[in-house]
Design an enzyme around this catalytic site. Structure first.
Site, short mmCIF file in Angstrom:
data_model
loop_
_atom_site.label_atom_id
_atom_site.label_comp_id
_atom_site.label_asym_id
_atom_site.label_seq_id
_atom_site.Cartn_x
_atom_site.Cartn_y
_atom_site.Cartn_z
N HIS B 266 74.17 31.69 9.07
CA HIS B 266 74.55 32.31 10.35
C HIS B 266 73.31 32.56 11.22
CE1 HIS B 266 77.23 34.90 12.85
NE2 HIS B 266 76.10 35.53 13.09
N GLU B 267 72.33 33.24 10.66
CA GLU B 267 71.14 33.56 11.45
C GLU B 267 70.36 32.29 11.80
OE1 GLU B 267 71.27 36.38 12.64
OE2 GLU B 267 72.63 37.32 11.19
N HIS B 270 71.77 31.00 15.02
CA HIS B 270 71.17 31.71 16.15
C HIS B 270 69.75 31.19 16.42
CE1 HIS B 270 74.21 34.75 16.98
NE2 HIS B 270 74.22 35.20 15.74
N GLU B 305 76.76 33.51 19.54
CA GLU B 305 77.58 33.61 18.33
C GLU B 305 78.25 32.28 18.02
OE1 GLU B 305 77.29 36.29 16.61
OE2 GLU B 305 78.91 36.19 15.15
#
Lengths: 507, 507
Positions: B266-267, B270, B305
């Site tokens: 997830h990170e 980003h 996101e």
């Protein structure tokens, strides 16, 4: 501290300056410990912007108005009260920065980037010619800077005043003349004795053991990890972001044990000073170098160095310390130190061995490296030495003082980063720190012999408390010389330093 | 980008704002990964000062003058040229901040400190009453803030516009109504099937193995470690200090393997977005959220996101991924995963299991947590829900949507930090990210089937390059909706998201 509305308004302005300068320090710490290589260029912009903003905040009309009002409001307080000193130091800084045009600051900053790159290349190739034109420009801008600030006897005085207010080319010359005369016979005597065994210092010492011992050492000396941390870096340093967050760094040389031990002790000394500043001074002018635009609680570079040298040399590089703590070190390295005694270890880490490199120098030769640099800086600033003649002058001084022939510029005139960053005038503070450390220790010992007993029993809290009370807590309230007079009864005096060295390095 | 003197002058002003905001981000990163506990209070002052200075720089007369001149200078360029957008976004931000009095900002900041402490205590004691009065104040200040910014239909619109410009209470209601209708049958079907085996996810997974796999995973997806680093933290996040230094963090739960794997993915998503912004936009308005006062290259919270969810869910939480890479994971944990197959692992990490906690939710229930929060935020903002009735409303919605009885406020209304920090209106961006990720993936797959083949072969560079070209490089040049129309031919559309979930979670 007494407060009133006017002083509170000034303190609020200065608190913002302090915040910005502390932020710049965080960015610097990060760039030297954590930052991925790609971040370097934009990080440079960020730090430069913060420094510029701090200066702008200081020179803003709102600060001038707050300063005028606060000056009137504290006029009846004692001259050395924290309140008066806050106002006086802010006034001094405003005058200082008001004299330096923004264009000159920009030129210096722009040159720094180019000059550092050139220095790195020059040192790698050991070719002074690559760095010479940048040093010429650095000196030209430094002379222009000195002229802006103002000086009467020597342009060097203006530069030194940034790092060590009160010192001048003349005062340093006098100090160095006494030191040189006192040091040479001690050095000669030490060199005439056979070198102690030191082969075991160069064995294989894995980083984990060095780190564990170093961290325990820092805490033993009183370093508070709830307001600090120890990291690894290429060039060790200490930096604070207020007394509540004071960080130290060290490097671990796997094949030379003393580097991390004494490096950690040194940075711990700096860290203790910052952690010990009076909490009431947090975010005030008494914990901010408003001239140097650096958020620091220590009152001068020399005073700061005195605390690092005190713990490094007077405490940790002492016979007592190793007779007490060598067993702990050997727990981490049982094989490597199996054939070494506490006394043998102490002798090895206090051996005297003239060399080319300042940062590796022993206690007896270190100041010669400094005196050489200061001599040269003065001569470069007043034009009596040309940049082209610098390597020759350097090598001649090393031959004269240490009896060594410099093999190349990388191990000579190109070894230090300072000149490439525009720092002219900071070198004397290293020797001032040595002198001051001995002077403070002599007074502490004389005034309270029980301190010595405690240190000899491995209890360092008493010494830390005495230093906190006499030095650390005052932050930047007192000038260095004032602090010395208050605590030792006289200004900077090399006598205790020479006595300390003579005693330690006598047979 | 074309430049001229006027635009260059504006860019120089904005570069300083960007530097200051990036510095604030470094201080935040440090406070969450490195800072000793003692530093918290002064660090808060430092970050607050930097944010205030960024706003002051933006509202300074010099910026206004530079903006006026730049506006004239770029008037003939296309409306969506980078130059025009720099000017338009700066103008928008100057108007925005000009409407909010400094006193309101200070009140909000002061409240945040108190409210967060109250929330921590309330959550620990699971006692909403402790937090309630602070939430009342937060809402009062949020309403005042919304009134300053201005809104026509609903006060919530003003708050959402900070995080997701273009969305409103009305548009979100429409989106959620479609989503709810589409999600419920998929969720019902999934819940009616027997749960797959997942016991092995809770075995003992030492941190070293998780870290090594996570770091390799981030790099596999294209994360550039020469401009980034991975650290450990309590609440994982990504933060950038320009595209040249983009950091991600994760946490390692020794007894639940998926947390760090999908958290890191997830990170990384980003991080890829930030690392992929056009270098020409560095330190410009196109890499700075001048309204939110946050140095970020992604064009909205939702767009950001979308990239994290795309990599986390569409790539890493896919059958293909685990059939390819499960053997690598098993290399790190041969004992723990000895009795598990790639398919079994995939089934376990895509199991559907309604729960109380948003951050632990699976793909099918996650949006219900968001819709609940947005419903409540709207009602709190317009006064149709009283703070006193909030826990009841929360628990009723959880019962209605997920069929669960909330056992206590800690696992209910007190679980998220957002409201205690004054963030009202950011929750919708999580669901917008989910929707947008699916919409982008659908278009990419349709336009270039070879991308899918590459991903199925474990080659992710093609996907990253497509996303760089279509999303990342544009930074903040295009608004989120504009970006979607350019790349997918239409605005935000939940159809692809519902199709993706239906297909993935069908038997």
């Amino acid at each position: 501290m007494a407060t009133n509305d006017s002083l509170a308004a000034l303190n609020e302005r200065i608190a913002a300056v302090n915040d910005v300068l502390n932020a710049a320090s965080v960015l610097t710490w990060d760039s030297r410990t954590m930052m991925p290589p790609g971040g370097a260029e934009t990080r440079g912009h960020q730090i430069a912007t913060l420094t510029r903003l701090a200066r702008d905040l200081l020179l803003a009309p709102e600060t001038a108005a707050a300063l005028d009002a606060a000056e009137r409001a504290v006029a009846d307080l004692p001259e050395d009260s924290p309140e008066r000193r806050i106002v006086a130091q802010t006034r001094h800084a405003v005058i200082h920065h008001g004299r330096v045009p923004a264009s000159l600051i920009q030129e210096r900053a722009a040159l720094r980037t180019v000059a550092q790159a050139a220095w790195i290349e020059a040192r790698a190739k050991s070719d002074f010619a690559i760095f010479a034109p940048h040093l010429e420009k650095t000196l030209a801008l430094s002379r222009a800077y000195a002229d802006c600030i103002g000086w009467s006897e020597h342009p060097y005085d203006a530069m030194v005043s940034i790092y060590e207010p009160g010192e001048t080319a003349r005062s340093l010359k006098a100090l160095f003349s006494t030191l040189r005369a006192g040091l040479l016979p001690i050095l000669d005597a030490a060199r005439s004795r056979p070198a102690p065994r030191s082969d075991f210092l160069f064995r294989d010492f894995p980083e984990e053991g060095q780190k564990a011992f170093g961290l325990a050492l820092a805490q033993k000396l009183g370093y508070d990890l709830s307001r600090g941390r120890l990291d690894t870096t290429v060039h060790p340093f200490e930096v604070s972001f207020t007394r509540n967050d004071v960080r130290i760094t060290t490097r671990y040389n796997r094949n030379y044990l003393p580097a991390s031990i004494f490096g950690t002790a040194h940075e711990t000394g700096h860290g203790l000073y910052e952690q010990g500043v009076d909490p009431a001074y947090t975010r005030t002018a008494l914990a901010t170098d408003l001239v140097g635009l650096y958020a620091v609680g220590g009152t001068s570079f020399g005073a700061h160095e005195s605390q690092s040298r005190l713990w490094e040399n007077h405490v940790v590089r002492s016979r007592t310390f190793w007779h007490l703590h060598f067993p702990e070190l050997r727990c981490h390295f049982p094989q490597q130190l199996a054939d070494v005694s506490a006394e043998g270890f102490y002798r090895a880490v206090t051996r005297v061995e003239p060399g080319f490199i300042r940062v590796e120098a022993d206690e007896l030769t270190y100041d010669f490296h400094i005196m050489l640099r200061v001599e040269i800086e003065c001569a470069l600033m007043d034009g009596s030495l040309e940049v082209a003649d610098l390597p020759g002058a350097w090598n001649a001084a090393i031959a004269r003082d240490l009896g060594l022939t410099v093999p190349d510029d990388a191990r000579g005139v190109l070894q230090d980063v300072h000149w490439s960053t525009g720092y002219i005038g900071s070198f004397p503070t290293y020797t001032i720190g040595n002198v001051m450390a001995a002077q403070i220790m002599e007074t502490l010992r004389r005034n309270d012999p029980s301190l010595e007993d405690a240190v000899e029993a491995g209890e360092y809290a008493g010494l830390a408390e005495a230093l906190r009370a006499k030095v650390w807590q005052h932050g930047r309230r007192f000038r260095r010389e004032e602090l010395l007079v208050r605590e030792t009864g006289r200004g900077l005096d090399p006598t205790p330093y020479l006595s300390y060295l003579a005693e330690k390095y006598a047979a």
